[in-house]
Design an enzyme around this catalytic site. Structure first.
Site, PDB file in Angstrom:
ATOM      1  N   GLU A  35       0.826  -1.205   0.000  1.00  0.00           N
ATOM      2  CA  GLU A  35       0.000   0.000   0.000  1.00  0.00           C
ATOM      3  C   GLU A  35       0.858   1.250   0.000  1.00  0.00           C
ATOM      4  O   GLU A  35       1.928   1.306   0.608  1.00  0.00           O
ATOM      5  CB  GLU A  35      -0.938   0.004   1.219  1.00  0.00           C
ATOM      6  N   ASP A 162      -7.795  12.578 -37.318  1.00  0.00           N
ATOM      7  CA  ASP A 162      -9.252  12.431 -37.442  1.00  0.00           C
ATOM      8  C   ASP A 162      -9.910  13.798 -37.270  1.00  0.00           C
ATOM      9  O   ASP A 162      -9.258  14.778 -36.867  1.00  0.00           O
ATOM     10  CB  ASP A 162      -9.807  11.403 -36.440  1.00  0.00           C
ATOM     11  N   LYS A 186     -10.444   8.444 -39.790  1.00  0.00           N
ATOM     12  CA  LYS A 186      -9.860   7.304 -39.062  1.00  0.00           C
ATOM     13  C   LYS A 186     -10.942   6.299 -38.664  1.00  0.00           C
ATOM     14  O   LYS A 186     -11.999   6.678 -38.178  1.00  0.00           O
ATOM     15  CB  LYS A 186      -9.154   7.823 -37.807  1.00  0.00           C
TER      16      LYS A 186
HETATM   17  C1  R5P Z   1      -8.594   9.322 -30.380  1.00  0.00           C
HETATM   18  O1  R5P Z   1      -9.536   9.777 -31.004  1.00  0.00           O
HETATM   19  C2  R5P Z   1      -7.452  10.182 -29.934  1.00  0.00           C
HETATM   20  O2  R5P Z   1      -7.594  11.480 -30.421  1.00  0.00           O
HETATM   21  C3  R5P Z   1      -6.110   9.622 -30.385  1.00  0.00           C
HETATM   22  O3  R5P Z   1      -6.039   9.679 -31.809  1.00  0.00           O
HETATM   23  C4  R5P Z   1      -5.887   8.214 -29.949  1.00  0.00           C
HETATM   24  O4  R5P Z   1      -6.329   8.034 -28.637  1.00  0.00           O
HETATM   25  C5  R5P Z   1      -4.425   7.849 -30.070  1.00  0.00           C
HETATM   26  O5  R5P Z   1      -4.256   6.530 -29.631  1.00  0.00           O
HETATM   27  P1  R5P Z   1      -3.128   5.603 -30.241  1.00  0.00           P
HETATM   28  O6  R5P Z   1      -1.825   6.321 -30.157  1.00  0.00           O
HETATM   29  O7  R5P Z   1      -3.165   4.377 -29.378  1.00  0.00           O
HETATM   30  O8  R5P Z   1      -3.505   5.291 -31.663  1.00  0.00           O
END
Ligand code: R5P
Length: 285
Positions: A35, A162, A186
């Protein structure tokens, strides 16, 4: 007084300097059963405000934050402000299937019990602030992501992977001074696999800056960088507010041939080139 969680020591020190406030002496130890015990060693009875700065990257960070809030209250501090530079679990902002929790809400409820105010930085969705009981606000660090970019970008394109992060691309473009803004489409296939549909914008022989709110596994950015490579982009720079860079994400992106990977110190690590301390200081003054 600025009180630092274990994962935000450099940011807390920068914030203390920016606000000319003392930095608390925090100790963290473990009991034999594992802990955690985080304590504030200074006397706090006459302290008007304790600002606890704690990126909640791990479960221990969460627990440590709750303990530091409780210690500050117990010591009679006038106001407890909680700064979550990076709020862990914020991306779990809905239940995707029956039986699942809204983890961001559960975390926000726990944090709410020990604080008078919450400040966070670019949560994935701003609506996450509504999960807190005391006033909670999000500051925007996106414009600061232009700081490490070279001044001589060639006919630059600012892209987000995105549509949700296109406002970050716009903010970086505006802070840099000019260029085209666009975004990819995306589709997420799994926790680590995404599919990226390129935009129509021409990138051949142009410098490209891809920005997002967070790089976690690096899956999203790697796909974006691969698309840009195949379309003949000149230099590719990768930036994000929260450089979580889990596992081999940094290596994965470096191997993809990007010019630079950078983020802010909301999460401290190899890519934390930009400090959000001035932005937080403004919000706390
Ligand atoms: C999702 O919509 C976020 O904006 C990031 O694009 C996403 O969380 C990135 O995660 P990763 O690096 O695992 O692809």
């Amino acid at each position: 007084m600025i009180v630092s969680g274990s994962s935000s020591q450099s940011l807390a020190a920068s914030l203390a300097a920016a606000l000319s406030e003392p930095l608390a002496d925090v100790s963290v130890s473990h009991f034999p059963d594992g802990e955690l015990l985080a304590a504030i060693e200074d006397g706090l009875a006459s302290v008007e405000r304790a600002v606890i700065v704690a990126a909640t990257v791990s479960s221990d960070d969460h627990l440590e934050l709750l303990q530091l809030q409780d210690a500050a209250r117990e010591a009679g501090v006038g106001e407890v402000v909680t700064v979550l530079p990076y709020m862990g679990y914020a991306r779990q902002d809905r239940a995707f299937e029956a039986g699942q929790p809204v983890s961001a809400r559960a975390v926000a409820r726990a944090v709410s019990t020990g604080t008078d105010r919450v400040l966070t930085v670019n949560p994935h969705e701003r609506a996450v602030c509504d999960f807190f009981d005391p006033p909670a606000t999000a500051v925007d660090a996106a414009p600061a992501l232009a700081e490490p970019l070279p001044a001589d970008l060639d006919d630059p394109v600012f892209l987000s992977p995105d549509a949700g992060a296109v406002d970050i691309a716009e903010a970086v473009r505006d802070a840099h001074g000019g260029g085209t803004v666009d975004y990819f489409e995306k589709t997420r296939r799994s926790g680590t696999e995404v599919e990226i549909a390129p935009s129509d914008v021409a990138v051949a022989d142009r410098d490209v800056v891809v920005v997002d709110d967070i790089i976690a596994t690096g899956g999203t950015m790697s796909e974006a960088v691969a698309v840009l490579e195949s379309r003949g982009a000149a230099r590719t720079f990768v930036g994000c507010v929260h450089p979580l860079l889990a596992g081999a994400a940094y290596t994965r992106l470096s191997r993809a041939g990007v010019e630079a990977i950078y983020g802010t110190d909301t999460i401290e690590g190899p890519a934390s080139a930009v400090s959000v301390a001035p932005i937080l200081a403004d919000a706390l003054e």
